[in-house]
Design a protein around this motif. Structure first.
Motif: not given
Ligand SMILES: O=C(O)CCC(=O)C(=O)O
Ligand SMILES: [Fe+2]
Length: 277
Positions: A58, A145, A147, A238
């Motif tokens: 990540a 993902l 963030v 994350h």
């Protein structure tokens, strides 16, 4: 390629043994949590070794994530300008998030491998219990993902999908809490007064979900107001967002692609490296 089995806590969550006594017991417990609270938390779903691999992966993504920010309502619709001051339909709140869509996540990414593990899809289908599930057909929205960096936050809102599955990968040093007020509205009653109080800062009924890295969370968001509080400190938050659908191949809107990912055309192939994005 599948997610390595050793990264999953299979003793506790035997997703590879559907129909076994243990599998059925885990599914029954999660279903009960969902029906009572509107969410099911599965702590330690991914092992510490698996979390370390997810974090290392990540950390490669953020430079390539698209940041969207602005002000939004709890209903993810344009503010109603005809309502009284402080009415939830007219209240906008700041948000700033960064997302990497499915088409930009490399095939070797453990997050992508976990999402593509069919035993996981079946396991989630057994818990959610709305019929067979398919990985969401949208090449952007299927897997994200998400963030969040210092100052980022997600405003109080209701989701437009029946449920979302999230995997906690890394927490911020402070803030970045997933806060929920279960069952703030029903199909019959929006409870605008209660919602206005929550938007105004009333914390009385707010629950903070633990989201320890490795936790898998199944969350029903259409009727439970929730938000991610502002991130504090230098460590990125994350979270993997895994999307499923009861219909195969259904896609999201072009407008949503533009606002959330900054483009509308999907890549024809996943990148071979994060750096080739
Ligand atoms: O980042 C999270 O934990 C959840 C985000 C969320 O509520 C959403 O994407 O609708
Ligand atoms: Fe949400």
């Amino acid at each position: 390629m599948d997610f390595p089995e050793r990264f999953l806590q299979l003793d506790q969550y035997p997703i590879h043994e559907p129909g076994s006594e243990k599998f059925n017991a885990v599914v029954a417990a999660a279903k009960k949590q969902l029906s009572v609270h509107g969410y099911a938390e599965l702590p330690g779903f991914v092992t510490p070794e698996g979390v370390a691999a997810l974090v290392a992966d990540a950390e490669e993504g953020p430079p390539h994530a698209y940041r969207s920010s602005g002000r939004g309502t709890a209903y993810l619709a344009a503010p109603d300008t005809t309502v009284a001051a402080n009415h939830p339909l007219g209240t906008v709140m700041p948000y700033a998030v960064r997302a990497l869509p499915y088409d930009a996540i490399p095939t070797f990414s453990p997050l992508r491998q976990l999402y593509e593990t069919s035993a996981l899809t079946s396991f989630i289908a057994a818990i959610v219990d709305v019929g067979p599930l398919f990985p969401y057909g949208d090449p952007f929205g299927a897997l994200n993902l998400a963030v969040m960096a210092e100052g980022d936050e997600l405003q109080w809102h209701y989701d437009q999908t029946d449920f979302v599955v999230s995997l906690a990968i890394q927490s911020a040093l402070a803030g970045g809490d997933f806060e929920v007020v279960p069952n703030t509205r029903t199909a019959q009653d929006e409870h605008f007064d209660d919602v206005a109080n929550i938007l105004g800062g009333d914390q009385e009924n707010v629950l903070v979900l633990e989201m320890t890295p490795g936790t898998l969370l199944i969350f029903e968001g259409p009727n439970s107001l929730h938000r991610v509080s502002p991130i504090e400190g230098s460590r990125l938050r994350h979270v993997g967002l895994l999307a499923y659908d009861t219909v195969e191949g259904r896609m999201g809107s072009t407008a949503l692609r533009q606002t959330r990912y900054g483009r509308t055309e999907p890549r024809s192939n996943p990148p071979l490296e994060w750096s080739s994005l």
